[in-house]
Design an enzyme around this catalytic site. Sequence first.
Site, mmCIF file in Angstrom:
data_model
loop_
_atom_site.group_PDB
_atom_site.id
_atom_site.type_symbol
_atom_site.label_atom_id
_atom_site.label_comp_id
_atom_site.label_asym_id
_atom_site.label_seq_id
_atom_site.Cartn_x
_atom_site.Cartn_y
_atom_site.Cartn_z
ATOM 1 C CB VAL A 1 15.644 -0.556 1.682
ATOM 2 C CG1 VAL A 1 15.022 -1.382 2.810
ATOM 3 C CG2 VAL A 1 14.567 -0.096 0.714
ATOM 4 C CB THR A 2 20.813 -1.158 3.349
ATOM 5 O OG1 THR A 2 20.513 -2.346 2.607
ATOM 6 C CG2 THR A 2 21.878 -1.504 4.386
ATOM 7 C CG ASP B 1 19.103 -7.520 7.660
ATOM 8 O OD1 ASP B 1 19.934 -6.958 6.919
ATOM 9 O OD2 ASP B 1 19.312 -8.602 8.215
ATOM 10 C CG ASP C 1 18.592 -5.065 2.846
ATOM 11 O OD1 ASP C 1 18.279 -6.255 3.016
ATOM 12 O OD2 ASP C 1 19.376 -4.463 3.606
ATOM 13 N N GLY C 2 17.577 -7.388 0.831
ATOM 14 C CA GLY C 2 18.071 -8.567 0.123
ATOM 15 C C GLY C 2 17.099 -9.062 -0.928
ATOM 16 N NE ARG D 1 15.287 -13.634 -3.751
ATOM 17 C CZ ARG D 1 14.059 -13.862 -4.221
ATOM 18 N NH1 ARG D 1 13.888 -14.391 -5.429
ATOM 19 N NH2 ARG D 1 13.001 -13.560 -3.501
ATOM 20 C CB SER E 1 25.834 -5.090 -6.445
ATOM 21 O OG SER E 1 25.541 -4.361 -5.261
ATOM 22 C CG ASP F 1 22.661 -6.382 4.239
ATOM 23 O OD1 ASP F 1 21.818 -5.632 4.767
ATOM 24 O OD2 ASP F 1 22.632 -7.626 4.378
ATOM 25 C CG ASP G 1 23.472 -6.968 8.818
ATOM 26 O OD1 ASP G 1 22.541 -6.143 8.773
ATOM 27 O OD2 ASP G 1 23.510 -8.007 8.131
#
Length: 200
Positions: free
Chosen positions: A31-32, A66, A69-70, A74, A81, A88, A92
């Site tokens: 996704v990132t 953004d 993905d986080g 989680r 990781s 990520d 950015d």
Amino acid sequence: MISSVLKPAVTRLIEPVAGFALRIGLTPNMVTMIGAVGVLASAGYFYPREDYFIGTLFICFFALSDLFDGTMARISQQGASKWGGFLDSTIDRITDSAITIAILIPLIAADDKLSYLGLVTLVTGLLIPYIRAKAESFGIDCSVGLAERTERLVIVLTAVGFEGLNVPYALAIGLWILAILGVITVVQRIKVVRDGLLTS
């Protein structure tokens, strides 16, 4: 500032979608990368042509990665990781710089003095996260500042989007705000690091 207030509520809203993405086989890193490619392509194609409004819509869409993905990292079985966090953070920096450079291209071509402000925002946009990372290597928390990444992204995309709608001075105002807040944030973070090192 903005992210600390809105992020918990937004995270709750997107968790179901993030869970669905994991179930169909997507990973946070995928996704990132998808989001990054989308932002780079949108900024690189639309902004140099001064198609600011449509370009901003595309960038906003891909920038949502953004958030996802986080959340995906989680709630996944593997959890977050170090590699994912590094990727990520690096992406950015690349996408933020690409947006600014894409805005600069037509300004420089037109010999517009606003390009100098764009260069200031480009440099401060790189310095702000660098100072934080360097501070954390010293064991110093350095998340302070008026213009963290979320604030800077909101300001630049709002300014460019309104410029695309022919709102007078929208881009100029946005770049002035970014340049000033960027410099202030750099100074704030340098002070935090200095104080932390002198008192350690």
